[in-house]
Design a protein around this motif. Structure first.
Motif, PDB file in Angstrom:
ATOM      1  N   ASP A  87       0.838  -1.191   0.000  1.00  0.00           N
ATOM      2  CA  ASP A  87       0.000   0.000   0.000  1.00  0.00           C
ATOM      3  C   ASP A  87       0.873   1.240   0.000  1.00  0.00           C
ATOM      4  O   ASP A  87       2.013   1.230   0.485  1.00  0.00           O
ATOM      5  N   LEU A  88       0.301   2.313  -0.513  1.00  0.00           N
ATOM      6  CA  LEU A  88       1.001   3.585  -0.514  1.00  0.00           C
ATOM      7  C   LEU A  88       1.003   4.160   0.897  1.00  0.00           C
ATOM      8  O   LEU A  88      -0.039   4.243   1.553  1.00  0.00           O
ATOM      9  N   ASP A  89       2.182   4.539   1.364  1.00  0.00           N
ATOM     10  CA  ASP A  89       2.343   5.110   2.696  1.00  0.00           C
ATOM     11  C   ASP A  89       3.239   6.335   2.576  1.00  0.00           C
ATOM     12  O   ASP A  89       4.463   6.256   2.714  1.00  0.00           O
ATOM     13  N   GLY A  90       2.612   7.460   2.284  1.00  0.00           N
ATOM     14  CA  GLY A  90       3.386   8.677   2.048  1.00  0.00           C
ATOM     15  C   GLY A  90       4.236   8.551   0.806  1.00  0.00           C
ATOM     16  O   GLY A  90       3.731   8.322  -0.293  1.00  0.00           O
ATOM     17  N   ARG A  91       5.555   8.638   0.987  1.00  0.00           N
ATOM     18  CA  ARG A  91       6.494   8.519  -0.133  1.00  0.00           C
ATOM     19  C   ARG A  91       7.100   7.124  -0.193  1.00  0.00           C
ATOM     20  O   ARG A  91       8.191   6.943  -0.711  1.00  0.00           O
ATOM     21  N   SER A  92       6.355   6.136   0.314  1.00  0.00           N
ATOM     22  CA  SER A  92       6.867   4.765   0.341  1.00  0.00           C
ATOM     23  C   SER A  92       5.755   3.787   0.002  1.00  0.00           C
ATOM     24  O   SER A  92       4.568   4.133   0.014  1.00  0.00           O
ATOM     25  N   LEU A  93       6.166   2.541  -0.281  1.00  0.00           N
ATOM     26  CA  LEU A  93       5.249   1.415  -0.359  1.00  0.00           C
ATOM     27  C   LEU A  93       5.534   0.524   0.839  1.00  0.00           C
ATOM     28  O   LEU A  93       6.694   0.280   1.186  1.00  0.00           O
ATOM     29  N   ARG A  94       4.467   0.005   1.475  1.00  0.00           N
ATOM     30  CA  ARG A  94       4.644  -0.789   2.684  1.00  0.00           C
ATOM     31  C   ARG A  94       3.694  -1.981   2.646  1.00  0.00           C
ATOM     32  O   ARG A  94       2.520  -1.844   2.305  1.00  0.00           O
ATOM     33  N   CYS A  95       4.211  -3.168   3.001  1.00  0.00           N
ATOM     34  CA  CYS A  95       3.363  -4.344   3.089  1.00  0.00           C
ATOM     35  C   CYS A  95       2.900  -4.531   4.532  1.00  0.00           C
ATOM     36  O   CYS A  95       3.368  -3.836   5.444  1.00  0.00           O
ATOM     37  N   GLU A  96       2.003  -5.481   4.766  1.00  0.00           N
ATOM     38  CA  GLU A  96       1.444  -5.670   6.103  1.00  0.00           C
ATOM     39  C   GLU A  96       2.476  -6.176   7.103  1.00  0.00           C
ATOM     40  O   GLU A  96       2.268  -6.097   8.320  1.00  0.00           O
ATOM     41  N   GLU A  97       3.593  -6.692   6.605  1.00  0.00           N
ATOM     42  CA  GLU A  97       4.667  -7.125   7.488  1.00  0.00           C
ATOM     43  C   GLU A  97       5.613  -5.975   7.869  1.00  0.00           C
ATOM     44  O   GLU A  97       6.562  -6.168   8.632  1.00  0.00           O
ATOM     45  N   GLY A  98       5.351  -4.807   7.296  1.00  0.00           N
ATOM     46  CA  GLY A  98       6.160  -3.640   7.619  1.00  0.00           C
ATOM     47  C   GLY A  98       7.339  -3.401   6.714  1.00  0.00           C
ATOM     48  O   GLY A  98       8.099  -2.453   6.931  1.00  0.00           O
ATOM     49  N   HIS A  99       7.535  -4.239   5.703  1.00  0.00           N
ATOM     50  CA  HIS A  99       8.632  -4.000   4.762  1.00  0.00           C
ATOM     51  C   HIS A  99       8.327  -2.754   3.936  1.00  0.00           C
ATOM     52  O   HIS A  99       7.211  -2.595   3.437  1.00  0.00           O
ATOM     53  N   CYS A 100       9.300  -1.900   3.797  1.00  0.00           N
ATOM     54  CA  CYS A 100       9.079  -0.571   3.225  1.00  0.00           C
ATOM     55  C   CYS A 100      10.034  -0.319   2.058  1.00  0.00           C
ATOM     56  O   CYS A 100      11.233  -0.629   2.143  1.00  0.00           O
ATOM     57  N   LEU A 101       9.497   0.235   0.984  1.00  0.00           N
ATOM     58  CA  LEU A 101      10.290   0.607  -0.186  1.00  0.00           C
ATOM     59  C   LEU A 101      10.025   2.076  -0.500  1.00  0.00           C
ATOM     60  O   LEU A 101       8.867   2.484  -0.659  1.00  0.00           O
ATOM     61  N   ASP A 102      11.078   2.857  -0.606  1.00  0.00           N
ATOM     62  CA  ASP A 102      10.915   4.283  -0.885  1.00  0.00           C
ATOM     63  C   ASP A 102      10.632   4.522  -2.364  1.00  0.00           C
ATOM     64  O   ASP A 102      11.164   3.830  -3.238  1.00  0.00           O
ATOM     65  N   ILE A 103       9.798   5.512  -2.618  1.00  0.00           N
ATOM     66  CA  ILE A 103       9.502   5.919  -3.985  1.00  0.00           C
ATOM     67  C   ILE A 103      10.489   7.011  -4.381  1.00  0.00           C
ATOM     68  O   ILE A 103      10.618   8.027  -3.691  1.00  0.00           O
ATOM     69  N   ALA A 104      11.201   6.807  -5.472  1.00  0.00           N
ATOM     70  CA  ALA A 104      12.151   7.814  -5.953  1.00  0.00           C
ATOM     71  C   ALA A 104      11.400   9.062  -6.419  1.00  0.00           C
ATOM     72  O   ALA A 104      10.214   9.010  -6.752  1.00  0.00           O
ATOM     73  N   LYS A 105      12.090  10.175  -6.456  1.00  0.00           N
ATOM     74  CA  LYS A 105      11.427  11.422  -6.834  1.00  0.00           C
ATOM     75  C   LYS A 105      10.890  11.382  -8.256  1.00  0.00           C
ATOM     76  O   LYS A 105       9.950  12.096  -8.600  1.00  0.00           O
ATOM     77  N   GLN A 106      11.470  10.514  -9.110  1.00  0.00           N
ATOM     78  CA  GLN A 106      10.968  10.371 -10.476  1.00  0.00           C
ATOM     79  C   GLN A 106       9.704   9.508 -10.544  1.00  0.00           C
ATOM     80  O   GLN A 106       9.082   9.393 -11.591  1.00  0.00           O
ATOM     81  N   GLY A 107       9.356   8.836  -9.423  1.00  0.00           N
ATOM     82  CA  GLY A 107       8.114   8.076  -9.390  1.00  0.00           C
ATOM     83  C   GLY A 107       8.260   6.578  -9.504  1.00  0.00           C
ATOM     84  O   GLY A 107       7.250   5.870  -9.553  1.00  0.00           O
ATOM     85  N   TYR A 108       9.472   6.059  -9.523  1.00  0.00           N
ATOM     86  CA  TYR A 108       9.660   4.610  -9.625  1.00  0.00           C
ATOM     87  C   TYR A 108      10.090   4.041  -8.277  1.00  0.00           C
ATOM     88  O   TYR A 108      10.441   4.772  -7.342  1.00  0.00           O
ATOM     89  N   VAL A 109      10.054   2.708  -8.163  1.00  0.00           N
ATOM     90  CA  VAL A 109      10.464   2.032  -6.938  1.00  0.00           C
ATOM     91  C   VAL A 109      11.479   0.952  -7.291  1.00  0.00           C
ATOM     92  O   VAL A 109      11.295   0.223  -8.282  1.00  0.00           O
ATOM     93  N   THR A 110      12.533   0.828  -6.506  1.00  0.00           N
ATOM     94  CA  THR A 110      13.498  -0.258  -6.673  1.00  0.00           C
ATOM     95  C   THR A 110      13.010  -1.458  -5.881  1.00  0.00           C
ATOM     96  O   THR A 110      12.884  -1.385  -4.658  1.00  0.00           O
ATOM     97  N   MET A 111      12.724  -2.569  -6.582  1.00  0.00           N
ATOM     98  CA  MET A 111      12.129  -3.741  -5.950  1.00  0.00           C
ATOM     99  C   MET A 111      13.026  -4.962  -6.070  1.00  0.00           C
ATOM    100  O   MET A 111      12.563  -6.091  -6.155  1.00  0.00           O
ATOM    101  N   THR A 112      14.320  -4.733  -6.077  1.00  0.00           N
ATOM    102  CA  THR A 112      15.278  -5.828  -6.099  1.00  0.00           C
ATOM    103  C   THR A 112      16.453  -5.463  -5.221  1.00  0.00           C
ATOM    104  O   THR A 112      16.813  -4.278  -5.105  1.00  0.00           O
ATOM    105  N   THR A 113      17.046  -6.454  -4.607  1.00  0.00           N
ATOM    106  CA  THR A 113      18.264  -6.230  -3.820  1.00  0.00           C
ATOM    107  C   THR A 113      19.507  -6.572  -4.632  1.00  0.00           C
ATOM    108  O   THR A 113      20.628  -6.382  -4.171  1.00  0.00           O
ATOM    109  N   SER A 114      19.287  -7.080  -5.851  1.00  0.00           N
ATOM    110  CA  SER A 114      20.406  -7.460  -6.706  1.00  0.00           C
ATOM    111  C   SER A 114      21.073  -6.215  -7.281  1.00  0.00           C
ATOM    112  O   SER A 114      20.394  -5.248  -7.660  1.00  0.00           O
TER     113      SER A 114
END
Length: 275
Positions: A27-54
């Motif tokens: 779900d959208l949480d301010g400038r981040s995406l967050r799952c119900e387990e609390g894992h959080c991914l920041d949204i870059a200013k250009q509007g994309y999200v990095t969804m890999t640790t590789s």
């Protein structure tokens, strides 16, 4: 930027939970995406999200390659391909282009179909920065096709793969049972004029047979089309063609010392259905 990303939220899953064998949406949480387990991914200013640790591999597009590709695409080298892709994907609503680079091809399909929504994925953050702004109905995320796509199982109407890595099992997983996989590969004479001038990487003569052999355990081929056009490019644009692709990692000098050159764009479009 955020409204575009919101369009794809029903398809995206938390990559951390996914690695643990669970598909949890975010779900959208301010400038981040967050799952119900609390894992959080920041949204870059250009509007994309990095969804890999590789880490991006050595073959990931660099900013210079991305800029060169954008100039070539703007010059219309693949205009006929984009028109054909729009025809093939006319009845598809949820689209993802994997290894999408700047998202150009998917954006052209979306422009042709006002009811379609798209997601662009690529391992190159430089490319995804461009893709995030390519179309108002297209979201973009950094993801590695080989490591696994952060996409919910069975939710996509079509997967588009243009000159990009093909993960057969991942494509089959994310597609609906009636979905379509559309793969674009170069024919042996693709860009042959520039290969002769600059020593670009060659193309395997039996690429289609290898493509089919690699996918047939999960897909059936339902259509194969070829597009072959000749486009006159000026010297700087011809140099950009060399600089935008994998040859840029191997050719010492990407500059072509010509005023203009006729360049052949020769590609094959294979459309497949899940078994």
């Amino acid at each position: 930027m955020t409204p575009t990303l919101c369009l794809a939220l029903p398809w995206l899953v938390c990559p951390t939970c996914q690695r643990r064998g669970q598909e949890r949406t975010m779900d959208l949480d301010g400038r981040s995406l967050r799952c119900e387990e609390g894992h959080c991914l920041d949204i870059a200013k250009q509007g994309y999200v990095t969804m890999t640790t590789s880490l991006a591999g050595a073959n990931a597009d660099t900013p210079a390659m991305v800029a060169a590709r954008q100039r070539v695409l703007d010059a219309g080298l693949f205009g006929d391909l984009d028109t054909r892709l729009a025809e093939i994907l006319a009845d598809r609503g949820n689209l993802v282009e994997v290894g999408a680079g700047t998202g150009h091809h998917l954006a052209q399909v979306l422009r042709a179909h006002v009811n379609a929504t798209g997601l662009a994925t690529d391992v190159s953050s430089a490319a995804i920065r461009k893709a995030a702004k390519a179309h108002p109905r297209m979201a973009a995320v950094v993801a590695d096709t080989w490591a696994g796509l952060p996409i919910r199982t069975g939710c996509m109407d079509a997967v588009l793969c243009v000159f990009a890595p093909r993960n057969r099992d991942e494509f089959a997983r994310i597609l609906r049972p009636d979905g379509r996989l559309v793969v674009v590969t170069p024919l042996p004479d693709h860009l042959h004029q520039l290969r002769e001038l600059a020593g670009m990487i060659g193309i395997q003569p039996h690429k289609h047979q290898e493509l089919v052999a690699g996918l047939t355990s999960r897909f059936n081929v339902i259509d194969v089309q070829q597009i072959r056009v000749v486009v006159n490019l000026d010297g700087p644009t011809a140099s950009d063609v060399i600089a935008m692709g994998p040859s840029a990692h191997h050719v010492h000098d990407t500059h072509v010392n010509v005023n203009a050159v006729d360049v052949t764009s020769a590609v094959e479009i294979t459309t497949l259905a899940p078994r």
